[in-house]
Scaffold this motif. Structure first.
Motif, PDB file in Angstrom:
ATOM      1  N   ASN A 117      12.096 -27.232   4.804  1.00  0.00           N
ATOM      2  CA  ASN A 117      12.592 -26.076   5.546  1.00  0.00           C
ATOM      3  C   ASN A 117      12.004 -26.013   6.947  1.00  0.00           C
ATOM      4  O   ASN A 117      12.673 -25.563   7.894  1.00  0.00           O
ATOM      5  CB  ASN A 117      12.247 -24.777   4.807  1.00  0.00           C
ATOM      6  N   ASP A 175      20.608 -27.103  10.668  1.00  0.00           N
ATOM      7  CA  ASP A 175      20.671 -25.696  10.275  1.00  0.00           C
ATOM      8  C   ASP A 175      19.820 -24.832  11.194  1.00  0.00           C
ATOM      9  O   ASP A 175      20.246 -23.761  11.639  1.00  0.00           O
ATOM     10  CB  ASP A 175      20.182 -25.528   8.832  1.00  0.00           C
ATOM     11  N   MET A 176      18.610 -25.303  11.490  1.00  0.00           N
ATOM     12  CA  MET A 176      17.713 -24.549  12.353  1.00  0.00           C
ATOM     13  C   MET A 176      18.299 -24.431  13.764  1.00  0.00           C
ATOM     14  O   MET A 176      18.267 -23.354  14.382  1.00  0.00           O
ATOM     15  CB  MET A 176      16.344 -25.224  12.408  1.00  0.00           C
ATOM     16  N   CYS A 223      21.161 -21.857  13.836  1.00  0.00           N
ATOM     17  CA  CYS A 223      20.669 -20.474  13.863  1.00  0.00           C
ATOM     18  C   CYS A 223      20.078 -20.130  15.225  1.00  0.00           C
ATOM     19  O   CYS A 223      20.226 -19.007  15.712  1.00  0.00           O
ATOM     20  CB  CYS A 223      19.626 -20.272  12.758  1.00  0.00           C
ATOM     21  N   TRP A 239      20.241 -13.828  11.582  1.00  0.00           N
ATOM     22  CA  TRP A 239      20.023 -13.615  10.152  1.00  0.00           C
ATOM     23  C   TRP A 239      21.287 -13.864   9.349  1.00  0.00           C
ATOM     24  O   TRP A 239      21.240 -14.443   8.252  1.00  0.00           O
ATOM     25  CB  TRP A 239      19.525 -12.191   9.899  1.00  0.00           C
ATOM     26  N   SER A 255      21.901 -17.563   9.117  1.00  0.00           N
ATOM     27  CA  SER A 255      20.960 -18.149   8.170  1.00  0.00           C
ATOM     28  C   SER A 255      21.379 -17.847   6.735  1.00  0.00           C
ATOM     29  O   SER A 255      21.259 -18.702   5.841  1.00  0.00           O
ATOM     30  CB  SER A 255      19.545 -17.606   8.436  1.00  0.00           C
ATOM     31  N   PHE A 278      16.392 -19.589   4.557  1.00  0.00           N
ATOM     32  CA  PHE A 278      16.886 -18.329   5.108  1.00  0.00           C
ATOM     33  C   PHE A 278      15.834 -17.656   5.977  1.00  0.00           C
ATOM     34  O   PHE A 278      16.111 -17.236   7.107  1.00  0.00           O
ATOM     35  CB  PHE A 278      17.301 -17.390   3.974  1.00  0.00           C
ATOM     36  N   ASN A 327      14.801 -20.278   9.148  1.00  0.00           N
ATOM     37  CA  ASN A 327      15.875 -20.416  10.135  1.00  0.00           C
ATOM     38  C   ASN A 327      16.203 -19.083  10.785  1.00  0.00           C
ATOM     39  O   ASN A 327      16.490 -19.013  11.985  1.00  0.00           O
ATOM     40  CB  ASN A 327      17.125 -20.997   9.472  1.00  0.00           C
ATOM     41  N   GLY A 328      16.149 -18.001   9.977  1.00  0.00           N
ATOM     42  CA  GLY A 328      16.403 -16.685  10.538  1.00  0.00           C
ATOM     43  C   GLY A 328      15.373 -16.298  11.573  1.00  0.00           C
ATOM     44  O   GLY A 328      15.705 -15.767  12.644  1.00  0.00           O
TER      45      GLY A 328
END
Length: 203
Positions: A18, A24-25, A28, A41, A44, A158, A161-162
């Protein structure tokens, strides 16, 4: 039932994954820059939901089927490329000032995160390569174990990344208030992710 010892070994491995910067990161981060913390958010959450769908498919054996069909991998990949390029274009189109998030951007962030994750075939291969290492058929339902491990990855992703998206959105909007620099930066991030996915190889 997941073996507690196996779960204890899985959690730090999942957390390390993560924390590793990836698509993904960056997605976001781009959503946070474009539309603020709420969008970060929601994006994410969409990505985490997509990850759970991938894990469920892997547990049911569907992901292995998709991964074994070369043309299916490419179809999913190019749909993802097209969608990311469309997001880049949307970031550039007649956007309002940087201190006013685009109308509906936060609302659409969850859907965008979900679609970006589902159209990234690399996630399918990752789930098939990583999660089965911790699954023990003798411990009970294989699908149940996949879902538990997927939830661990999803919750960690979640949160991390958020937070990245929230930080980027707060800092970026303060630094670039009143200019379109955030729109260009966000479009650049989405375009770079599209290029990365376009050159992705199955192996």
């Amino acid at each position: 039932m997941v073996d507690p010892i196996v779960l204890a070994a899985f959690i730090p491995a999942a957390l390390a994954l993560n924390l590793t910067p990836g698509a993904d990161m960056m997605f976001c981060l781009g959503q946070g820059l474009r539309a603020g913390p709420k969008a970060a958010w929601l994006a994410s959450a969409g990505i985490a939901t997509g990850g759970m769908i991938h894990v469920a498919m892997a547990g049911l054996g569907l992901s292995a089927l998709v991964a074994s069909v070369p043309w299916a991998f490419d179809v999913i990949r190019w749909i993802g490329v097209g969608y990311l390029l469309w997001l880049a274009w949307q970031a550039l189109r007649a956007a309002p000032p940087a201190d006013a998030p685009p109308k509906g951007a936060a609302r659409d962030a969850f859907r965008s995160g979900l679609l970006v994750n589902l159209t990234n075939p690399k996630v399918i291969l990752f789930v098939l390569a990583f999660v089965p290492q911790f699954v023990r058929p003798e411990a009970g339902s294989v699908l149940g174990q996949f879902l538990v491990f997927g939830a661990v990855i999803g919750i960690g992703g979640f949160v991390i990344n958020g937070l990245v998206g929230v930080f980027a959105g707060s800092a970026g909007q303060r630094l670039a208030r009143g200019s379109r620099i955030l729109d260009y930066l966000t479009a650049g991030i989405f375009a770079a992710l599209a290029a990365r996915l376009a050159v992705l190889e199955k192996a």
